[in-house]
Design a protein around this motif. Sequence first.
Motif, PDB file in Angstrom:
ATOM      1  N   GLN A  72     -50.613  65.672 -93.637  1.00 43.04           N
ATOM      2  CA  GLN A  72     -51.025  66.542 -94.743  1.00 43.04           C
ATOM      3  C   GLN A  72     -52.475  66.996 -94.593  1.00 43.04           C
ATOM      4  OE1 GLN A  72     -48.815  67.721 -97.078  1.00 43.04           O
ATOM      5  NE2 GLN A  72     -47.475  66.682 -95.599  1.00 43.04           N
ATOM      6  N   PHE A  73     -53.304  66.176 -93.929  1.00 45.71           N
ATOM      7  CA  PHE A  73     -54.684  66.586 -93.699  1.00 45.71           C
ATOM      8  C   PHE A  73     -54.744  67.943 -92.991  1.00 45.71           C
ATOM      9  CE2 PHE A  73     -56.133  61.857 -93.230  1.00 45.71           C
ATOM     10  CZ  PHE A  73     -55.918  61.657 -94.588  1.00 45.71           C
ATOM     11  N   SER A  74     -53.758  68.198 -92.112  1.00 45.50           N
ATOM     12  CA  SER A  74     -53.713  69.463 -91.394  1.00 45.50           C
ATOM     13  C   SER A  74     -52.878  70.510 -92.122  1.00 45.50           C
ATOM     14  CB  SER A  74     -53.134  69.254 -89.989  1.00 45.50           C
ATOM     15  OG  SER A  74     -53.909  68.357 -89.237  1.00 45.50           O
ATOM     16  N   MET A  75     -51.745  70.103 -92.675  1.00 46.32           N
ATOM     17  CA  MET A  75     -50.855  71.054 -93.345  1.00 46.32           C
ATOM     18  C   MET A  75     -51.535  71.760 -94.515  1.00 46.32           C
ATOM     19  SD  MET A  75     -47.002  69.417 -93.423  1.00 46.32           S
ATOM     20  CE  MET A  75     -46.351  70.808 -94.371  1.00 46.32           C
ATOM     21  N   ILE A  76     -52.348  71.035 -95.253  1.00 47.43           N
ATOM     22  CA  ILE A  76     -52.994  71.635 -96.419  1.00 47.43           C
ATOM     23  C   ILE A  76     -53.869  72.825 -96.036  1.00 47.43           C
ATOM     24  CG2 ILE A  76     -54.691  71.203 -98.237  1.00 47.43           C
ATOM     25  CD1 ILE A  76     -53.406  68.339 -98.397  1.00 47.43           C
ATOM     26  N   PRO A  77     -54.841  72.675 -95.128  1.00 44.06           N
ATOM     27  CA  PRO A  77     -55.626  73.860 -94.761  1.00 44.06           C
ATOM     28  C   PRO A  77     -54.802  74.905 -94.010  1.00 44.06           C
ATOM     29  CG  PRO A  77     -56.239  71.971 -93.397  1.00 44.06           C
ATOM     30  CD  PRO A  77     -55.368  71.446 -94.492  1.00 44.06           C
ATOM     31  N   MET A  78     -53.826  74.503 -93.217  1.00 45.24           N
ATOM     32  CA  MET A  78     -53.002  75.483 -92.517  1.00 45.24           C
ATOM     33  C   MET A  78     -52.269  76.400 -93.496  1.00 45.24           C
ATOM     34  SD  MET A  78     -51.386  73.129 -89.457  1.00 45.24           S
ATOM     35  CE  MET A  78     -50.494  74.436 -88.653  1.00 45.24           C
TER      36      MET A  78
ATOM     37  N   GLU B 269     -60.077  67.200 -90.177  1.00 46.33           N
ATOM     38  CA  GLU B 269     -58.935  68.042 -89.821  1.00 46.33           C
ATOM     39  C   GLU B 269     -59.090  69.449 -90.378  1.00 46.33           C
ATOM     40  OE1 GLU B 269     -56.331  67.012 -87.699  1.00 46.33           O
ATOM     41  OE2 GLU B 269     -57.870  65.482 -87.443  1.00 46.33           O
ATOM     42  N   ALA B 270     -59.587  69.561 -91.594  1.00 44.21           N
ATOM     43  CA  ALA B 270     -59.755  70.884 -92.215  1.00 44.21           C
ATOM     44  C   ALA B 270     -60.725  71.742 -91.413  1.00 44.21           C
ATOM     45  CB  ALA B 270     -60.238  70.730 -93.652  1.00 44.21           C
ATOM     46  N   LYS B 271     -61.765  71.119 -90.870  1.00 47.28           N
ATOM     47  CA  LYS B 271     -62.750  71.872 -90.087  1.00 47.28           C
ATOM     48  C   LYS B 271     -62.144  72.446 -88.810  1.00 47.28           C
ATOM     49  CE  LYS B 271     -66.020  68.694 -89.997  1.00 47.28           C
ATOM     50  NZ  LYS B 271     -67.352  68.076 -89.703  1.00 47.28           N
ATOM     51  N   LEU B 272     -61.045  71.869 -88.332  1.00 51.62           N
ATOM     52  CA  LEU B 272     -60.360  72.411 -87.161  1.00 51.62           C
ATOM     53  C   LEU B 272     -59.594  73.690 -87.494  1.00 51.62           C
ATOM     54  CD1 LEU B 272     -58.866  69.115 -85.655  1.00 51.62           C
ATOM     55  CD2 LEU B 272     -60.934  70.327 -84.916  1.00 51.62           C
ATOM     56  N   ILE B 273     -59.275  73.864 -88.768  1.00 49.85           N
ATOM     57  CA  ILE B 273     -58.436  74.989 -89.199  1.00 49.85           C
ATOM     58  C   ILE B 273     -59.268  76.161 -89.686  1.00 49.85           C
ATOM     59  CG2 ILE B 273     -56.534  75.680 -90.720  1.00 49.85           C
ATOM     60  CD1 ILE B 273     -55.833  73.478 -88.662  1.00 49.85           C
TER      61      ILE B 273
ATOM     62  N   THR C 194     -43.360  60.743 -96.929  1.00 47.04           N
ATOM     63  CA  THR C 194     -44.582  61.174 -97.601  1.00 47.04           C
ATOM     64  C   THR C 194     -44.204  62.056 -98.779  1.00 47.04           C
ATOM     65  OG1 THR C 194     -45.748  61.173 -95.487  1.00 47.04           O
ATOM     66  CG2 THR C 194     -46.796  62.342 -97.314  1.00 47.04           C
ATOM     67  N   LEU C 195     -44.736  61.739 -99.932  1.00 52.51           N
ATOM     68  CA  LEU C 195     -44.459  62.513-101.138  1.00 52.51           C
ATOM     69  C   LEU C 195     -45.484  63.628-101.294  1.00 52.51           C
ATOM     70  CD1 LEU C 195     -43.123  62.918-103.973  1.00 52.51           C
ATOM     71  CD2 LEU C 195     -44.813  61.266-104.833  1.00 52.51           C
ATOM     72  N   VAL C 196     -44.989  64.821-101.620  1.00 56.05           N
ATOM     73  CA  VAL C 196     -45.866  65.937-101.987  1.00 56.05           C
ATOM     74  C   VAL C 196     -45.386  66.481-103.331  1.00 56.05           C
ATOM     75  CG1 VAL C 196     -46.633  68.282-101.423  1.00 56.05           C
ATOM     76  CG2 VAL C 196     -46.456  66.565 -99.621  1.00 56.05           C
ATOM     77  N   ILE C 197     -46.293  66.542-104.290  1.00 61.51           N
ATOM     78  CA  ILE C 197     -46.033  67.153-105.594  1.00 61.51           C
ATOM     79  C   ILE C 197     -46.919  68.375-105.673  1.00 61.51           C
ATOM     80  CG2 ILE C 197     -46.120  66.829-108.097  1.00 61.51           C
ATOM     81  CD1 ILE C 197     -46.069  63.763-107.512  1.00 61.51           C
ATOM     82  N   ALA C 198     -46.331  69.562-105.740  1.00 61.36           N
ATOM     83  CA  ALA C 198     -47.134  70.776-105.617  1.00 61.36           C
ATOM     84  C   ALA C 198     -46.670  71.861-106.575  1.00 61.36           C
ATOM     85  CB  ALA C 198     -47.077  71.309-104.190  1.00 61.36           C
TER      86      ALA C 198
ATOM     87  N   PRO D 214     -48.038  81.030 -94.908  1.00 63.18           N
ATOM     88  CA  PRO D 214     -48.312  82.020 -93.866  1.00 63.18           C
ATOM     89  C   PRO D 214     -47.257  82.000 -92.767  1.00 63.18           C
ATOM     90  CG  PRO D 214     -50.319  80.869 -94.475  1.00 63.18           C
ATOM     91  CD  PRO D 214     -49.209  80.155 -95.164  1.00 63.18           C
ATOM     92  N   LYS D 215     -46.859  83.163 -92.329  1.00 63.08           N
ATOM     93  CA  LYS D 215     -45.774  83.268 -91.334  1.00 63.08           C
ATOM     94  C   LYS D 215     -46.203  82.836 -89.940  1.00 63.08           C
ATOM     95  CE  LYS D 215     -43.076  85.101 -94.474  1.00 63.08           C
ATOM     96  NZ  LYS D 215     -44.000  84.997 -95.622  1.00 63.08           N
ATOM     97  N   THR D 216     -47.498  82.606 -89.745  1.00 63.11           N
ATOM     98  CA  THR D 216     -47.998  82.228 -88.427  1.00 63.11           C
ATOM     99  C   THR D 216     -47.926  80.727 -88.167  1.00 63.11           C
ATOM    100  OG1 THR D 216     -50.213  82.124 -89.382  1.00 63.11           O
ATOM    101  CG2 THR D 216     -49.575  84.188 -88.297  1.00 63.11           C
ATOM    102  N   ILE D 217     -47.539  79.957 -89.179  1.00 69.11           N
ATOM    103  CA  ILE D 217     -47.494  78.500 -89.051  1.00 69.11           C
ATOM    104  C   ILE D 217     -46.126  78.087 -88.514  1.00 69.11           C
ATOM    105  CG2 ILE D 217     -47.694  76.304 -90.289  1.00 69.11           C
ATOM    106  CD1 ILE D 217     -49.317  77.756 -92.398  1.00 69.11           C
TER     107      ILE D 217
END
Length: 362
Positions: A80-86, A110-114, A205-209, A218-221
Amino acid sequence: MANRAYNFNAGPAALPLEVLQQAQEQFIDYAGSGMSIMEMSHRGAIYEGVHNEAQQLLRELFGIPDNYKVLFLQGGASTQFSMIPMNLLAEGKSAAYVMTGSWASKAFKEAKLIGNAVEAASSKADQYKRIPALSDIQIPENAAYLHITSNETIEGTQFTDFPDTGDVPLIGDMSSDILSRPVDISKFGMIYAGAQKNLGPSGVTLVIAREDLVSDSPKTIPTMLRYDTHASNNSLYNTPPSFSVYLVNLMLKWVKANGGVAAIAAANAEKTKLIYDAIDGSGGFYRGFADAASRSQMNITFRMPTEELEKQFIKESEQHGFVGLKGHRSVGGLRASTYNAVPFASCKALAEFMADFQRRNG
């Protein structure tokens, strides 16, 4: 069971004996199907019923509004550290992070990589012994979201209240304190949590969103890293960690049977007080790592006069049936993780052992 360990592991962590026994009873033949739930198709009616019931129990117990999706994903909170900013960090926007310790730092990295990620507040100068004051949090005007780690398992700190972010989505990593206390879900755009501390076993992993955040990624992911893939397929786009979801279902039923989240929170406060009182009443023999106002109800971190004594404490505690009391390798010291399923009796036994150890070594 008389030989159950006093389990203070930070994760994977203790599960209620009742839950484990029920899973044992149903392990070979679930619901008269002649199969274990691990052997079933995730497209079948039996598994889908378990899956949907777990979602509904979460909605009921945690007060999740109707305009939020409940997703069961894989890859742990670290993915999720990556999925969130992606998914949420658009070009021209900034991701804001409150730096509270080891896990917040990993999410920020991870966010800084995105894309562009900035610190909104930090307690690094104080060795992450405290949670920054809400008034110190500075959210940039172009913020895509503000990310917080509600409980830091390694440092043993926890938010007691959450920032009001207005129109900026608040995202919370609640991996180590989800369902440990009531939370106003509507203050958050997204909450995520690995299951292996308060929700069940590792593997899910639970995600509540909020629906608007996960309905059009985004279609690029890549497909599997898009929230809308999972939101539009009820988390069944690919094979889910079905046995882990089943155990989450049982864990949620246990929470409900024990009075719900508010009752669990009261029990947590009562049992952790035993250990904090042992620390505070020791005359300095035990020293809490976290500032008193920021202390976690989930992870109690403390030190002793010398590292030699700490090693002796660990050795003797293990001989008395205690497990998981060694602090994280990055900070050392001692740590007792007192998640929802850790019994009051275990915390009482630890407090008594601490007092006895001090009498013999103080």
